[in-house]
Design a protein around this motif. Structure first.
Motif, PDB file in Angstrom:
ATOM      1  N   ASN A  58      -4.438 -69.180  20.041  1.00 48.44           N
ATOM      2  CA  ASN A  58      -5.493 -70.090  19.587  1.00 48.44           C
ATOM      3  C   ASN A  58      -4.926 -71.424  19.116  1.00 48.44           C
ATOM      4  O   ASN A  58      -5.540 -72.472  19.319  1.00 48.44           O
ATOM      5  CB  ASN A  58      -6.337 -69.438  18.492  1.00 48.44           C
ATOM      6  CG  ASN A  58      -7.285 -68.408  19.063  1.00 48.44           C
ATOM      7  OD1 ASN A  58      -7.634 -68.445  20.245  1.00 48.44           O
ATOM      8  ND2 ASN A  58      -7.705 -67.478  18.238  1.00 48.44           N
ATOM      9  N   GLN A  59      -3.761 -71.397  18.479  1.00 49.25           N
ATOM     10  CA  GLN A  59      -3.120 -72.649  18.075  1.00 49.25           C
ATOM     11  C   GLN A  59      -2.729 -73.470  19.298  1.00 49.25           C
ATOM     12  O   GLN A  59      -2.864 -74.694  19.308  1.00 49.25           O
ATOM     13  CB  GLN A  59      -1.898 -72.371  17.212  1.00 49.25           C
ATOM     14  CG  GLN A  59      -2.236 -71.923  15.824  1.00 49.25           C
ATOM     15  CD  GLN A  59      -1.002 -71.568  15.006  1.00 49.25           C
ATOM     16  OE1 GLN A  59       0.103 -71.493  15.522  1.00 49.25           O
ATOM     17  NE2 GLN A  59      -1.213 -71.320  13.724  1.00 49.25           N
ATOM     18  N   GLN A  60      -2.262 -72.797  20.340  1.00 50.88           N
ATOM     19  CA  GLN A  60      -1.921 -73.498  21.573  1.00 50.88           C
ATOM     20  C   GLN A  60      -3.171 -74.079  22.227  1.00 50.88           C
ATOM     21  O   GLN A  60      -3.147 -75.184  22.768  1.00 50.88           O
ATOM     22  CB  GLN A  60      -1.209 -72.561  22.545  1.00 50.88           C
ATOM     23  CG  GLN A  60       0.167 -72.121  22.081  1.00 50.88           C
ATOM     24  CD  GLN A  60       0.789 -71.114  23.027  1.00 50.88           C
ATOM     25  OE1 GLN A  60       0.702 -71.271  24.237  1.00 50.88           O
ATOM     26  NE2 GLN A  60       1.394 -70.076  22.485  1.00 50.88           N
ATOM     27  N   ARG A  61      -4.266 -73.315  22.162  1.00 53.78           N
ATOM     28  CA  ARG A  61      -5.536 -73.807  22.713  1.00 53.78           C
ATOM     29  C   ARG A  61      -6.015 -75.035  21.954  1.00 53.78           C
ATOM     30  O   ARG A  61      -6.536 -75.976  22.542  1.00 53.78           O
ATOM     31  CB  ARG A  61      -6.605 -72.715  22.648  1.00 53.78           C
ATOM     32  CG  ARG A  61      -6.391 -71.610  23.672  1.00 53.78           C
ATOM     33  CD  ARG A  61      -7.439 -70.538  23.590  1.00 53.78           C
ATOM     34  NE  ARG A  61      -8.758 -71.098  23.778  1.00 53.78           N
ATOM     35  CZ  ARG A  61      -9.862 -70.561  23.278  1.00 53.78           C
ATOM     36  NH1 ARG A  61      -9.806 -69.466  22.542  1.00 53.78           N
ATOM     37  NH2 ARG A  61     -11.027 -71.120  23.491  1.00 53.78           N
ATOM     38  N   ALA A  62      -5.850 -75.026  20.640  1.00 48.09           N
ATOM     39  CA  ALA A  62      -6.255 -76.177  19.828  1.00 48.09           C
ATOM     40  C   ALA A  62      -5.439 -77.413  20.185  1.00 48.09           C
ATOM     41  O   ALA A  62      -5.896 -78.539  20.011  1.00 48.09           O
ATOM     42  CB  ALA A  62      -6.110 -75.850  18.349  1.00 48.09           C
ATOM     43  N   SER A  63      -4.236 -77.186  20.711  1.00 50.75           N
ATOM     44  CA  SER A  63      -3.377 -78.298  21.125  1.00 50.75           C
ATOM     45  C   SER A  63      -3.609 -78.704  22.577  1.00 50.75           C
ATOM     46  O   SER A  63      -2.878 -79.537  23.111  1.00 50.75           O
ATOM     47  CB  SER A  63      -1.904 -77.925  20.941  1.00 50.75           C
ATOM     48  OG  SER A  63      -1.643 -77.661  19.592  1.00 50.75           O
ATOM     49  N   GLY A  64      -4.605 -78.091  23.219  1.00 51.04           N
ATOM     50  CA  GLY A  64      -4.953 -78.501  24.574  1.00 51.04           C
ATOM     51  C   GLY A  64      -4.645 -77.495  25.669  1.00 51.04           C
ATOM     52  O   GLY A  64      -4.885 -77.778  26.842  1.00 51.04           O
ATOM     53  N   LEU A  65      -4.109 -76.338  25.339  1.00 49.27           N
ATOM     54  CA  LEU A  65      -3.797 -75.335  26.364  1.00 49.27           C
ATOM     55  C   LEU A  65      -5.087 -74.793  26.983  1.00 49.27           C
ATOM     56  O   LEU A  65      -6.023 -74.444  26.275  1.00 49.27           O
ATOM     57  CB  LEU A  65      -3.006 -74.177  25.754  1.00 49.27           C
ATOM     58  CG  LEU A  65      -2.761 -72.979  26.677  1.00 49.27           C
ATOM     59  CD1 LEU A  65      -1.695 -73.316  27.705  1.00 49.27           C
ATOM     60  CD2 LEU A  65      -2.359 -71.763  25.889  1.00 49.27           C
ATOM     61  N   GLU A  66      -5.134 -74.732  28.297  1.00 46.52           N
ATOM     62  CA  GLU A  66      -6.256 -74.123  29.011  1.00 46.52           C
ATOM     63  C   GLU A  66      -5.916 -72.665  29.285  1.00 46.52           C
ATOM     64  O   GLU A  66      -4.832 -72.360  29.793  1.00 46.52           O
ATOM     65  CB  GLU A  66      -6.487 -74.840  30.338  1.00 46.52           C
ATOM     66  CG  GLU A  66      -6.912 -76.277  30.209  1.00 46.52           C
ATOM     67  CD  GLU A  66      -8.419 -76.437  30.225  1.00 46.52           C
ATOM     68  OE1 GLU A  66      -9.109 -75.525  30.709  1.00 46.52           O
ATOM     69  OE2 GLU A  66      -8.887 -77.478  29.750  1.00 46.52           O
ATOM     70  N   LEU A  67      -6.835 -71.775  28.927  1.00 43.30           N
ATOM     71  CA  LEU A  67      -6.603 -70.354  29.201  1.00 43.30           C
ATOM     72  C   LEU A  67      -6.715 -70.090  30.690  1.00 43.30           C
ATOM     73  O   LEU A  67      -7.618 -70.627  31.346  1.00 43.30           O
ATOM     74  CB  LEU A  67      -7.625 -69.492  28.468  1.00 43.30           C
ATOM     75  CG  LEU A  67      -7.422 -69.288  26.986  1.00 43.30           C
ATOM     76  CD1 LEU A  67      -8.522 -68.396  26.427  1.00 43.30           C
ATOM     77  CD2 LEU A  67      -6.079 -68.665  26.692  1.00 43.30           C
ATOM     78  N   PRO A  68      -5.824 -69.255  31.233  1.00 40.08           N
ATOM     79  CA  PRO A  68      -5.946 -68.892  32.646  1.00 40.08           C
ATOM     80  C   PRO A  68      -7.257 -68.143  32.884  1.00 40.08           C
ATOM     81  O   PRO A  68      -7.746 -67.425  32.017  1.00 40.08           O
ATOM     82  CB  PRO A  68      -4.744 -67.967  32.892  1.00 40.08           C
ATOM     83  CG  PRO A  68      -3.809 -68.221  31.764  1.00 40.08           C
ATOM     84  CD  PRO A  68      -4.641 -68.670  30.613  1.00 40.08           C
TER      85      PRO A  68
END
Length: 199
Positions: A58-68
């Motif tokens: 979730n922290q990575q997603r908050a930084s812009g990571l798109e989930l596969p």
């Protein structure tokens, strides 16, 4: 949707009633417990929980990571996040073994800078607090404690890595050296039972 479900339920009712009458009573225990979290890795005496992996993603997603979109990509992302958490915990434990420490002042300065940076993105305190709640933090103090823990652990990891780099001996190992070490230890390797480990 509800109407279709009710029609299906009414249509299946006679069959269900017959099945209930014909079936002998079976003793069955119903568990009221619901799994809240689970251990996914153990590093030394510390555990890494499934919620830690989810928080990391979730922290990575908050930084812009798109989930596969596909399950294989999601599984690979989860495995990568878990491996990163294990590596981080190993470095933290190594720093503690090496008696490395980080002062509160160092960490507090970094936390203060981060809080100011995030707070400056909002016009009012209410907007800031609402966004923190949306992100899963109850209060600004809870956000601050989380940041403190993250920055403290990151600083320990960096110190441990720097110390380990100082003592590391960089050299290339030749294929002949690998073969020699294998031949020397061949009998010990064959004596070990087959085993499977998960990480």
């Amino acid at each position: 949707m509800r109407r279709v479900f009710l029609v299906s339920l009414i249509a299946a009712l006679p069959a269900v009633m017959q099945a209930q009458v014909a079936a002998p009573p079976v003793a069955r225990t119903v568990s009221n417990s619901l799994p809240v979290d689970r251990v996914v890795a153990v590093v030394g005496n510390d555990v890494i929980l499934w919620s830690d992996v989810v928080n990391s993603i979730n922290q990575q997603r908050a930084s812009g990571l798109e989930l596969p979109k596909d399950s294989a990509g999601q599984a690979a992302l989860m495995k990568e996040a878990l491996n990163s958490l294990v590596d981080e915990e190993i470095l933290v434990q190594k720093a503690q073994l090496m008696k490395l420490d980080v002062t509160q002042d160092e960490v507090n300065r970094t936390v203060d800078d981060q809080v100011k940076r995030v707070r400056s993105q909002f016009q009012t305190d209410d907007q800031y607090k609402n966004e923190l709640k949306t992100a899963g933090f109850g209060t600004p103090e809870e956000y601050r404690r989380t940041l403190y823990d993250q920055f403290y652990r990151r600083a320990l990891q960096q110190r441990a890595f720097e110390e380990l780099k100082k003592t590391a001996v960089g050299r290339n190992v030749t294929d002949a050296e690998v073969q020699e070490a294998f031949d020397r230890n061949k009998t010990n390797l064959q004596a070990a039972p087959a085993s499977i480990t998960f990480r």
